[in-house]
Design a protein around this motif. Structure first.
Motif: not given
Length: 484
Positions: A159-167, A277-279, A285-286, A347-357
């Motif tokens: 919930a803190e990270k905004g993740v909707k899926a729990t099952s 997240p993207s700068s 939402i990916i 999400i952590t990896r995605g943020a790093a990837q987004q920064a690269i892109d």
């Protein structure tokens, strides 16, 4: 910085080595298993202990399984006071769940106690079996409390990270039918079993502890309602306790029958919608690819339906526990935590990837290469934890009958129609006959508790049923086994 992070993460990628099984020979499997990576290599000790049991080396198998049990006891200490796991948790959040020390799945922790109980009984040490049964119930209580807290924590982190899926039901493309199955849904949890509780009841009964025996039988009935064998154990309990067993000259004999193999976990990569997240564009939402543990379709059971005694009496067997079903329940119960860790990692990896892109354009063609390498590294790192206890039998049945003191020919047919026959010598008021049936071997051990208690063990036999031992040869083998 993001490129360096991706490369460093790729270099630390953990993999799961294939667990050798006894299908190609027990000795070969033990050699392939090698040495434990440390004193806390739980999976190694569990696998080796089971392989040694199949080889017929009960004493060494028990010592090895006790090493595994010591590791689970360490987990119990951490479960009561979860301190000192920061490094491993961080590793699982940045790499994958396989970097976590393997602490065993819930059902494996309890199954380990069950295997040790069987080992103690096979060696005629009923008091040690009682101790193990008591420890098993305490372990179940610890698991229940830990799992409740773990589920609450996982949902809060998601919930803190905004993740909707729990099952697992919310993962698009996941084979939901493999976990959302009537037999799986019927289980209260993945670690308590009717088989373990029935064995507990029998041990307590043999030791004259009627109250504890009744509790074990009732728990087994609760988990497998409508099973006549379970109801019979409870109905006649008071009478048996009052006279110290069944009538004189008879042995209350419990057949513990193991068959089949444990299912192998698989890994499947499926996308999950996550807030990345993207700068430059804020939150996107990916659909992010994540690897999930799965298991194949529910398999038909391989357990025999009865044991034959002296070619004249068929003793019905009741299948009480099926690991194929329990492991599915285990995955379903673990999924909220897996989803939380995997999502935070993605999400952590995605943020790093987004920064690269976001910055790759200023580097031209080289920037595109950097982006591709980073994405490849993320995919290579994304692996589900599919470690599990592979060599343990998959199905557990029981049968029970009052048999006369003395020698009996025991016959049983395996799942492919092969007949196995051995002779056992029953003595005492209570006895256990352990049968391990699979495609090419059978292992029996017979021991009694009470007056004139004794133990005799028969080593694994080939698939072709041997002729019953007779005369002096039979006495010599029995004497040799007793001396061991």
């Amino acid at each position: 910085m993001a490129v360096a992070l991706s490369i460093a993460m790729l270099g630390g990628c953990a993999t799961v080595s294939e667990v050798p099984t006894s299908s190609s020979g027990v000795d070969e499997a033990i050699v392939k298993l090698g040495k434990p990576s440390s004193d806390t290599d739980l999976l190694h000790f569990m696998e080796k202990g089971e392989l040694l049991r199949r080889k017929g080396n009960e004493e060494e198998a028990r010592e090895t399984l006790l090493k595994a049990d010591a590791v689970v006891r360490l987990w119990e200490d951490h479960a009561r006071n979860p301190v000192g796991r920061v490094a491993e948790t961080a590793g699982s959040l940045f790499l994958n769940d396989q970097v976590r020390t393997y602490e065993g799945r819930d059902y494996e922790k309890v199954l380990l106690s069950n295997r040790l109980t069987a080992s103690h009984l096979a060696m005629g040490e009923w008091d040690k079996a009682r101790t193990e049964v008591k420890k098993m119930h305490e372990r179940e209580a610890i698991i229940a409390e830990f799992r409740a807290k773990d589920l609450e924590k996982a949902k809060a982190e998601a919930a803190e990270k905004g993740v909707k899926a729990t099952s697992f039901r919310e993962i698009d493309g996941y084979p939901v039918e493999t976990l959302d199955h009537p037999e799986v849904n019927a289980l209260k949890n993945s670690y308590e079993s009717a088989y373990s509780n029935y064995i507990a009841g029998f041990v307590y009964e043999a030791l004259g502890e009627g109250g504890l025996a009744a509790a074990g039988y009732r728990k087994a009935i609760e988990m497998r309602p409508g099973e006549p064998l379970l109801a019979a154990a409870l109905d006649g309990l008071d009478a048996r306790i009052s006279r110290g067993g069944v009538k004189a000259g008879m042995v209350d004999t419990l057949f513990m029958v193991e068959a089949g193999t444990a299912p192998q976990l698989q890994s499947v990569q499926l996308p999950l919608l996550l807030p990345i997240p993207s700068s430059t564009t804020g939150i996107n939402i990916i659909a992010t690819p994540i690897s999930w543990p799965t298991v194949g379709p529910v398999r038909p059971t391989e357990s025999p339906r009865f044991v034959n005694v002296n070619d004249t009496q068929n003793i019905n067997l009741a299948l009480l526990t099926n690991l194929d079903i329990m492991i599915r329940k285990s995955i379903a119960d673990e999924m909220p935590g897996i989803i939380a860790r995997s999502s935070i990692r993605a999400i952590t990896r995605g943020a790093a990837q987004q920064a690269i892109d976001d910055n790759s354009g200023q580097f031209g063609a080289f920037g595109s290469i950097i982006s591709l390498v980073s994405k490849g590294a993320a995919l290579a790192l994304e692996q589900a934890d599919i470690r599990s206890w592979r060599n343990v039998p998959g199905e557990y049945s029981v049968g029970r009958a009052a048999l006369p003191v003395g020698k009996h020919k025991i016959s049983i047919t395996d799942s492919v129609g092969n007949l196995h026959t051995q002779e056992v010598d029953l003595k005492g008021r209570y006895a256990v006959v352990l049968l391990n049936v699979n495609r090419n071997e059978i292992r029996l051990a017979s021991n009694g508790y009470g007056d004139n208690a004794s133990i005799a063990e028969v080593k694994p036999q080939p698939v072709i049923a041997p002729e019953p031992l007779k005369g002096k040869k039979s006495k010599k083998v029995a004497k040799k086994s007793a001396q061991k």
